[in-house]
Design a protein around this motif. Structure first.
Motif, PDB file in Angstrom:
ATOM      1  N   ARG A   1     -53.080-160.462 -43.780  1.00 18.68           N
ATOM      2  CA  ARG A   1     -51.879-160.151 -44.567  1.00 18.68           C
ATOM      3  C   ARG A   1     -51.900-158.678 -44.974  1.00 18.68           C
ATOM      4  O   ARG A   1     -52.547-158.311 -45.957  1.00 18.68           O
ATOM      5  CB  ARG A   1     -51.825-161.071 -45.788  1.00 18.68           C
TER       6      ARG A   1
ATOM      7  N   ASP B   1     -43.756-166.389 -39.079  1.00 14.24           N
ATOM      8  CA  ASP B   1     -44.693-165.304 -38.739  1.00 14.24           C
ATOM      9  C   ASP B   1     -45.218-165.469 -37.314  1.00 14.24           C
ATOM     10  O   ASP B   1     -45.265-164.496 -36.552  1.00 14.24           O
ATOM     11  CB  ASP B   1     -45.879-165.289 -39.711  1.00 14.24           C
TER      12      ASP B   1
ATOM     13  N   PHE C   1     -47.010-154.100 -38.753  1.00 14.86           N
ATOM     14  CA  PHE C   1     -46.967-153.243 -39.948  1.00 14.86           C
ATOM     15  C   PHE C   1     -47.604-151.885 -39.649  1.00 14.86           C
ATOM     16  O   PHE C   1     -47.069-150.843 -40.030  1.00 14.86           O
ATOM     17  CB  PHE C   1     -47.728-153.902 -41.118  1.00 14.86           C
TER      18      PHE C   1
ATOM     19  N   PHE D   1     -44.383-167.633 -52.145  1.00 19.00           N
ATOM     20  CA  PHE D   1     -45.248-166.465 -51.999  1.00 19.00           C
ATOM     21  C   PHE D   1     -46.332-166.717 -50.937  1.00 19.00           C
ATOM     22  O   PHE D   1     -46.602-167.855 -50.582  1.00 19.00           O
ATOM     23  CB  PHE D   1     -45.913-166.163 -53.352  1.00 19.00           C
TER      24      PHE D   1
ATOM     25  N   ILE E   1     -48.944-159.673 -37.074  1.00 25.05           N
ATOM     26  CA  ILE E   1     -48.162-159.081 -38.175  1.00 25.05           C
ATOM     27  C   ILE E   1     -48.835-157.775 -38.621  1.00 25.05           C
ATOM     28  O   ILE E   1     -48.162-156.772 -38.871  1.00 25.05           O
ATOM     29  CB  ILE E   1     -48.078-160.050 -39.386  1.00 25.05           C
TER      30      ILE E   1
HETATM   31  C1  S3P Z   1     -45.454-161.336 -46.324  1.00 22.28           C
HETATM   32  C2  S3P Z   1     -45.939-162.613 -46.142  1.00 22.28           C
HETATM   33  C3  S3P Z   1     -46.618-163.022 -44.905  1.00 22.28           C
HETATM   34  C4  S3P Z   1     -46.107-162.193 -43.720  1.00 22.28           C
HETATM   35  C5  S3P Z   1     -46.248-160.732 -44.006  1.00 22.28           C
HETATM   36  C6  S3P Z   1     -45.486-160.304 -45.265  1.00 22.28           C
HETATM   37  C7  S3P Z   1     -44.799-161.020 -47.631  1.00 22.28           C
HETATM   38  O1  S3P Z   1     -46.372-164.398 -44.646  1.00 22.28           O
HETATM   39  O2  S3P Z   1     -44.774-162.507 -43.411  1.00 22.28           O
HETATM   40  O3  S3P Z   1     -47.621-160.448 -44.130  1.00 22.28           O
HETATM   41  O4  S3P Z   1     -44.091-160.002 -47.700  1.00 22.28           O
HETATM   42  O5  S3P Z   1     -44.988-161.786 -48.593  1.00 22.28           O
HETATM   43  P1  S3P Z   1     -47.093-165.608 -45.485  1.00 22.28           P
HETATM   44  O6  S3P Z   1     -46.241-165.859 -46.696  1.00 22.28           O
HETATM   45  O7  S3P Z   1     -47.057-166.750 -44.543  1.00 22.28           O
HETATM   46  O8  S3P Z   1     -48.455-165.151 -45.827  1.00 22.28           O
END
Ligand code: S3P
Length: 177
Positions: A119, A33, A48, A9, A44
């Motif tokens: 995030r 990422d 989004f 997670f 990111i």
């Molecule tokens: C996400 C985790 C994030 C990143 C994005 C979505 C997710 O990476 O890929 O914000 O869906 O759990 P990290 O696990 O490195 O925070």
């Protein structure tokens, strides 16, 4: 040498441990990422905001696909949602030895409370909402995470534990009896 793939997670510590492990093993470190951000020339959060989550998931799928043509050994830190489809998890398991960095929702909430801004899925949540969200989301995602080859609890999430596992899987030929 097999590649190493860290899943778990948001806030589990995949990137921090991945960097240390790659350094200790003297192989490339790939942060999914950061790689997607570099390819897209956007954070990111911007991906989004501009294109939506589904588009980001498509980029993650393509990213995994492209890893098949990467020929040097690597340690990969995935994004938290990357392993959460049958196809993606299957590919990740083909590409390397997968380790799930397991942590409780409470601990994840604590670790994420000051790391929400980058995030998009959690950036606007207050503490209580965050813990409920993690509890629910982790419940949905664990069926995928738990398909990892190895599940590491918090006291096993270090370079030595992973290297010990790898040594058992692939003993150094000169040390075989
Ligand atoms: C996400 C985790 C994030 C990143 C994005 C979505 C997710 O990476 O890929 O914000 O869906 O759990 P990290 O696990 O490195 O925070």
């Amino acid at each position: 040498m097999r590649n190493v793939i860290l899943i778990g997670f948001m806030g589990a510590g995949k990137s921090t441990l991945g960097k240390k492990l790659a350094n200790a093993m003297d192989v490339a470190f790939i942060d999914a990422d950061l790689s997607i951000e570099a390819q897209q020339g956007m954070s990111i959060g911007e991906i989004f905001a501009k294109h939506g989550e589904q588009y980001f998931r498509e980029l993650e799928r393509e990213f995994i696909h492209n890893l098949y043509s990467y020929h040097n050994p690597f340690v990969l830190a995935t994004g938290g949602g990357m392993p959460c489809s049958q196809a993606n998890m299957l590919s990740l398991r083909e590409l390397g030895v997968t380790f799930y960095l397991h942590r409780s929702p409470k601990e994840l909430a604590h670790r994420l409370k000051n790391a929400k801004s980058e995030r998009p899925l959690i950036e606007s949540m207050q503490a209580e909402e965050l813990e409920d969200y993690i509890y629910g989301k982790l419940g949905e995602r664990e069926e995928f995470y738990r398909k990892a080859d190895f599940i590491l609890d918090r006291n096993q999430q270090d370079v030595k534990s992973i290297r010990d596992v790898l040594a058992i899987l692939h003993p150094n030929p000169s040390q075989r009896s």
